[in-house]
Design a protein around this motif. Structure first.
Motif, PDB file in Angstrom:
ATOM      1  N   LEU A  33       0.811  -1.057  -0.103  1.00 21.33           N
ATOM      2  CA  LEU A  33      -0.107  -0.019  -0.036  1.00 21.33           C
ATOM      3  C   LEU A  33       0.979   1.295  -0.049  1.00 21.33           C
ATOM      4  O   LEU A  33       1.909   1.368   0.562  1.00 21.33           O
ATOM      5  CB  LEU A  33      -0.915  -0.063   1.303  1.00 21.33           C
ATOM      6  CG  LEU A  33      -1.938  -1.074   1.407  1.00 21.33           C
ATOM      7  CD1 LEU A  33      -2.383  -1.459   2.572  1.00 21.33           C
ATOM      8  CD2 LEU A  33      -2.987  -0.660   0.319  1.00 21.33           C
ATOM      9  N   PHE A  34       0.448   2.286  -0.751  1.00 26.51           N
ATOM     10  CA  PHE A  34       1.174   3.377  -1.071  1.00 26.51           C
ATOM     11  C   PHE A  34       0.203   4.712  -0.561  1.00 26.51           C
ATOM     12  O   PHE A  34      -1.012   4.763  -1.145  1.00 26.51           O
ATOM     13  CB  PHE A  34       1.853   3.528  -2.297  1.00 26.51           C
ATOM     14  CG  PHE A  34       2.728   2.391  -2.646  1.00 26.51           C
ATOM     15  CD1 PHE A  34       2.100   1.040  -2.983  1.00 26.51           C
ATOM     16  CD2 PHE A  34       4.065   2.255  -2.442  1.00 26.51           C
ATOM     17  CE1 PHE A  34       2.825   0.124  -3.371  1.00 26.51           C
ATOM     18  CE2 PHE A  34       4.905   1.093  -2.809  1.00 26.51           C
ATOM     19  CZ  PHE A  34       4.154   0.179  -3.216  1.00 26.51           C
ATOM     20  N   TRP A  35       0.910   5.832  -0.230  1.00 24.80           N
ATOM     21  CA  TRP A  35       0.314   7.264  -0.478  1.00 24.80           C
ATOM     22  C   TRP A  35       1.195   7.820  -1.444  1.00 24.80           C
ATOM     23  O   TRP A  35       2.358   8.040  -0.915  1.00 24.80           O
ATOM     24  CB  TRP A  35      -0.085   7.653   1.020  1.00 24.80           C
ATOM     25  CG  TRP A  35      -1.355   7.246   1.470  1.00 24.80           C
ATOM     26  CD1 TRP A  35      -1.430   6.386   2.494  1.00 24.80           C
ATOM     27  CD2 TRP A  35      -2.354   7.890   1.176  1.00 24.80           C
ATOM     28  NE1 TRP A  35      -2.739   6.248   2.672  1.00 24.80           N
ATOM     29  CE2 TRP A  35      -3.593   7.287   1.868  1.00 24.80           C
ATOM     30  CE3 TRP A  35      -2.780   9.071   0.190  1.00 24.80           C
ATOM     31  CZ2 TRP A  35      -4.935   7.815   1.985  1.00 24.80           C
ATOM     32  CZ3 TRP A  35      -4.396   9.216   0.409  1.00 24.80           C
ATOM     33  CH2 TRP A  35      -5.262   8.503   0.911  1.00 24.80           C
ATOM     34  N   LEU A  48       4.696   7.632   1.730  1.00 28.39           N
ATOM     35  CA  LEU A  48       4.972   6.407   2.520  1.00 28.39           C
ATOM     36  C   LEU A  48       4.475   5.259   1.853  1.00 28.39           C
ATOM     37  O   LEU A  48       3.746   5.500   0.907  1.00 28.39           O
ATOM     38  CB  LEU A  48       4.325   6.685   3.898  1.00 28.39           C
ATOM     39  CG  LEU A  48       2.861   7.096   3.806  1.00 28.39           C
ATOM     40  CD1 LEU A  48       2.117   6.153   3.865  1.00 28.39           C
ATOM     41  CD2 LEU A  48       2.557   7.930   5.535  1.00 28.39           C
ATOM     42  N   LYS A  49       4.651   4.082   2.433  1.00 31.07           N
ATOM     43  CA  LYS A  49       4.489   2.681   2.075  1.00 31.07           C
ATOM     44  C   LYS A  49       4.381   1.834   3.139  1.00 31.07           C
ATOM     45  O   LYS A  49       5.134   2.003   4.121  1.00 31.07           O
ATOM     46  CB  LYS A  49       5.290   2.287   0.848  1.00 31.07           C
ATOM     47  CG  LYS A  49       6.813   2.049   1.502  1.00 31.07           C
ATOM     48  CD  LYS A  49       7.658   1.901   0.077  1.00 31.07           C
ATOM     49  CE  LYS A  49       9.134   1.677   0.461  1.00 31.07           C
ATOM     50  NZ  LYS A  49      10.077   1.176  -0.538  1.00 31.07           N
ATOM     51  N   TYR A  50       3.552   0.624   2.917  1.00 28.33           N
ATOM     52  CA  TYR A  50       3.475  -0.219   3.707  1.00 28.33           C
ATOM     53  C   TYR A  50       3.742  -1.469   3.096  1.00 28.33           C
ATOM     54  O   TYR A  50       3.039  -1.808   1.918  1.00 28.33           O
ATOM     55  CB  TYR A  50       1.849  -0.433   4.611  1.00 28.33           C
ATOM     56  CG  TYR A  50       1.867  -1.653   5.177  1.00 28.33           C
ATOM     57  CD1 TYR A  50       1.081  -2.716   4.571  1.00 28.33           C
ATOM     58  CD2 TYR A  50       2.290  -1.732   6.381  1.00 28.33           C
ATOM     59  CE1 TYR A  50       1.137  -4.100   5.163  1.00 28.33           C
ATOM     60  CE2 TYR A  50       2.399  -3.017   7.054  1.00 28.33           C
ATOM     61  CZ  TYR A  50       1.647  -4.106   6.666  1.00 28.33           C
ATOM     62  OH  TYR A  50       1.363  -5.229   7.377  1.00 28.33           O
ATOM     63  N   LEU A  51       4.757  -2.287   3.459  1.00 29.77           N
ATOM     64  CA  LEU A  51       5.147  -3.439   2.856  1.00 29.77           C
ATOM     65  C   LEU A  51       4.657  -4.819   3.740  1.00 29.77           C
ATOM     66  O   LEU A  51       4.306  -5.745   3.292  1.00 29.77           O
ATOM     67  CB  LEU A  51       6.699  -3.394   2.513  1.00 29.77           C
ATOM     68  CG  LEU A  51       7.149  -2.393   1.568  1.00 29.77           C
ATOM     69  CD1 LEU A  51       8.507  -2.382   1.281  1.00 29.77           C
ATOM     70  CD2 LEU A  51       6.233  -2.325   0.464  1.00 29.77           C
ATOM     71  N   ALA A  92      -2.405   4.070  -3.308  1.00 31.76           N
ATOM     72  CA  ALA A  92      -2.326   3.113  -4.417  1.00 31.76           C
ATOM     73  C   ALA A  92      -1.965   1.691  -3.873  1.00 31.76           C
ATOM     74  O   ALA A  92      -1.417   1.698  -2.677  1.00 31.76           O
ATOM     75  CB  ALA A  92      -1.265   3.622  -5.339  1.00 31.76           C
ATOM     76  N   VAL A  93      -2.350   0.520  -4.441  1.00 39.71           N
ATOM     77  CA  VAL A  93      -2.057  -0.514  -4.228  1.00 39.71           C
ATOM     78  C   VAL A  93      -1.233  -1.482  -5.167  1.00 39.71           C
ATOM     79  O   VAL A  93      -1.346  -1.206  -6.469  1.00 39.71           O
ATOM     80  CB  VAL A  93      -3.258  -1.557  -3.635  1.00 39.71           C
ATOM     81  CG1 VAL A  93      -4.075  -0.961  -2.510  1.00 39.71           C
ATOM     82  CG2 VAL A  93      -4.048  -1.691  -4.960  1.00 39.71           C
TER      83      VAL A  93
END
Lengths: 113, 116
Positions: A33-35, A48-51, A92-93
């Motif tokens: 997931l991203f912004w 930022l991003k979530y991995l 975004a994904v």
């Protein structure tokens, strides 16, 4: 297939107030997931991003986001906004293992004095 | 700081004409993307290159759009003939090769196309 929903097309807020921009996603597989932020007539910049790992992710410019798997959400927050935060924000994904980004329709953050 | 370069920044053309956009990715980035962003919407991937090979062009309208990256470095996106509905911002991005999450996509400033 993946999809992203940003329910708020525009969020007005006063300077120094907190803000939350909402993002919900749909996917049958695991995703990253991203912004991103986009200033007028410019390209996109990663906030930022979530991995994996901690569900609270901190990014640039004082922004943070929390991944909630049960609610399939990845809301963006900032405790105190500045005039310069006025911009378009995109969630975004990306399916894990792929590089393709699927974007939401964006939320325009309007910060006024 | 290395950046993705795009030209032109703005393009106005009449329908049925041909247009071309150019992108120079960050040096060393093997993966290059072209996105289309219609006003009020998020970017949509048109084509993705890994070096000089196309890995995803499922959303590219191939009857009028073409893209190439002949030497695996810079890339050109062409529209022929342009239609009114092609008016949009065309964004180029690049990233290092590898798995998705560990490779941030860096975006250029975009080319804003207006078709009259």
């Amino acid at each position: 297939a993946q999809s992203v929903t940003q329910l708020d097309s525009q969020v007005p807020v006063f300077e120094e107030a907190p803000v939350e921009l909402r993002c919900n996603y749909s996917s049958s597989v695991s995703v990253y997931l991203f912004w991103y932020v986009q200033y007028p007539n410019q390209g996109l910049q990663l906030l930022l991003k979530y991995l994996s790992g901690s569900t609270l992710v901190k990014g640039i410019n004082g922004f943070e986001a929390e991944f909630n798997k049960s609610q399939t959400s990845f809301h963006l927050r900032k405790p105190s906004v500045h005039i310069s935060d006025t911009a378009e924000y995109f969630c975004a994904v990306s399916p894990t293992g792929f590089q393709k980004l699927v974007f939401g329709t964006g939320t325009r953050l309007l910060v006024s004095p | 700081e290395a950046e993705v370069a795009q030209s032109p920044r703005y393009k106005i053309t009449e329908k049925s004409q041909a247009v071309a956009f150019w992108c120079d990715p960050i040096s060393g980035h093997a993966t290059l993307y072209w996105y289309r962003q219609i006003l009020g919407q998020g970017p949509e991937l048109l084509v993705q290159f890994q070096d000089e090979s196309v890995v995803d062009d499922s959303q590219l309208p191939k009857d009028r759009f073409s893209a190439e990256r002949l030497k695996g470095v810079d890339s050109t996106l062409k529209i022929q003939p342009a239609e009114l509905g092609d008016s949009a911002m065309y964004l180029c991005a690049s990233s290092l090769s590898g798995t998705s999450g560990n490779n941030e996509q860096f975006f250029g400033p975009g080319t804003r196309l207006t078709v009259l």
